[in-house]
Design an enzyme around this catalytic site. Structure first.
Site, PDB file in Angstrom:
ATOM      1  N   GLN A 145       0.662  -1.118  -0.014  1.00  0.00           N
ATOM      2  CA  GLN A 145       0.115   0.088  -0.044  1.00  0.00           C
ATOM      3  C   GLN A 145       0.868   1.417  -0.135  1.00  0.00           C
ATOM      4  OE1 GLN A 145      -0.939  -2.616   1.312  1.00  0.00           O
ATOM      5  NE2 GLN A 145      -3.174  -3.067   1.308  1.00  0.00           N
ATOM      6  N   ASP A 189      -4.291  -2.537  -9.228  1.00  0.00           N
ATOM      7  CA  ASP A 189      -5.396  -1.834  -8.584  1.00  0.00           C
ATOM      8  C   ASP A 189      -5.020  -0.351  -8.538  1.00  0.00           C
ATOM      9  OD1 ASP A 189      -6.484  -4.237  -8.314  1.00  0.00           O
ATOM     10  OD2 ASP A 189      -6.486  -4.513  -6.240  1.00  0.00           O
ATOM     11  N   ARG A 249     -10.766  -5.211 -12.095  1.00  0.00           N
ATOM     12  CA  ARG A 249     -11.247  -6.593 -11.538  1.00  0.00           C
ATOM     13  C   ARG A 249     -12.288  -6.238 -10.847  1.00  0.00           C
ATOM     14  NH1 ARG A 249      -9.612  -7.699  -6.143  1.00  0.00           N
ATOM     15  NH2 ARG A 249      -8.248  -6.079  -5.368  1.00  0.00           N
TER      16      ARG A 249
END
Length: 333
Positions: A145, A189, A249
């Protein structure tokens, strides 16, 4: 000979002149918001502040009038937060190649890792790069992250900005948002959240993540039910880069992402979309394309739930009314 000379030397300038009227620039935005209140930030000490956050802190809570925070060229190594109590801020840089806000942090908490956080409505940014340059760590750990920007309020617009990281670059969390002529870079992502957003004429650059066997995804759009007014709409964008990724996704049974009139390079794998990590039914997923072009836009091998939209189906999503932009955006294409 004179005609050939005109074609080679003058037509490009004519085309440029024609396109200029469609460019949203800093003077236009400044005029639209109608303010003469400006705070100068200069890393060399030639302004009112040397720190972007110090300039933000100087704006009173409950601010009800637009204020420009002009960030002159330089790399500002700091975390910047626009708190909920400070609306009507126009963060104006000198160009995304000249003004950058940079930090380096990984965390198990996406929000905690963010270099830049916008949590107040009525916010504009122009000509700034937002970067999290934390090194890519071990896959499936908290080192993944490393958010560049966390966008978590209503009525927010970014013009000619850039967002750099690898995993989870742009946390487009909630609210109505507009991104115009922006550059977004990442691997996995790297545009995610549950906002209702238009991405217009943006460049999306894929960076291959060689640590893992699964493919990365440009988007991971959350949407839990059909009543949620959220989803990412990409219009006239360009997708290219290094390695292969999915367009998106599934995050939730009603995940919604549309790529329209966009160039898709070979960086997009043939399946186009994936339900990796989501084991629910796929009939309500709204992963769709409309009149895209380029080698990555071929429909052969697409995921069985992927949609190719008609003019009638796509029309409500392409209109700026999808984000109610006529009511709050200072300018849009």
């Amino acid at each position: 000979m004179k005609i050939l000379f005109f074609i080679l030397f003058f037509l490009p300038y004519c085309a440029l002149a024609f396109d200029v009227k469609n460019v949203i620039d800093s003077p236009m935005l400044t005029k639209k918001i109608g303010t003469n209140r400006t705070i100068i930030v200069d890393i060399n000490g030639k302004g009112e502040f040397k720190s972007v956050q110090a300039a933000i802190d100087s704006i009173p809570e409950g601010n009800s009038h637009w204020v420009i925070v002009h960030i002159r060229k330089g790399v500002y190594r700091e975390k910047v937060h626009i708190p909920k109590t400070k609306r009507y801020i126009f963060l104006r840089g000198n160009g995304r190649g000249r003004t950058a806000i940079v930090w380096s942090e990984s965390s198990s908490d996406n929000i905690a890792s963010a270099t830049f956080k916008a949590e107040a409505p009525d916010f504009i940014a122009f000509g700034i790069s937002f970067k999290n340059d934390a090194p890519t760590g071990v896959a499936y750990t908290s080192q993944n992250q490393s958010v560049a920007a966390f966008v978590a309020a209503d009525k927010i617009a970014f013009y000619h900005c850039a967002f750099y990281s690898t995993h989870n670059t742009l946390f487009d969390y909630k609210g109505r948002h507009y991104y115009e002529s922006c550059y977004i870079q990442g691997s996995i992502d790297f545009i995610f959240g549950r906002a209702r957003s238009h991405f217009h004429s943006c460049e999306i650059f894929v960076v291959d993540d060689k640590r893992i066997t699964i493919r990365g995804s440009i988007t991971a759009a959350s949407r839990e039910n059909e009543r949620e007014m959220c989803g990412y709409i990409f219009i006239k964008c360009k997708v290219y880069g290094i390695g292969g990724v999915y367009l998106g996704r599934a995050k939730g049974p009603y995940s919604r992402v549309i790529f329209a009139n966009s160039y898709l390079s070979n960086s997009i794998v043939p399946e186009g979309w994936t339900n990796w990590s989501y084991d629910g039914p796929t009939e309500h997923l709204y992963h769709a394309e409309y009149k895209c072009h380029g080698p990555g836009a071929r429909t052969e091998g697409r995921a069985p739930w992927a949609r190719q939209l008609s003019d009638e189906q796509v029309a409500p999503f392409l209109a700026i009314d999808y984000i109610d932009g006529k009511n709050w955006l200072p300018a849009y294409l």
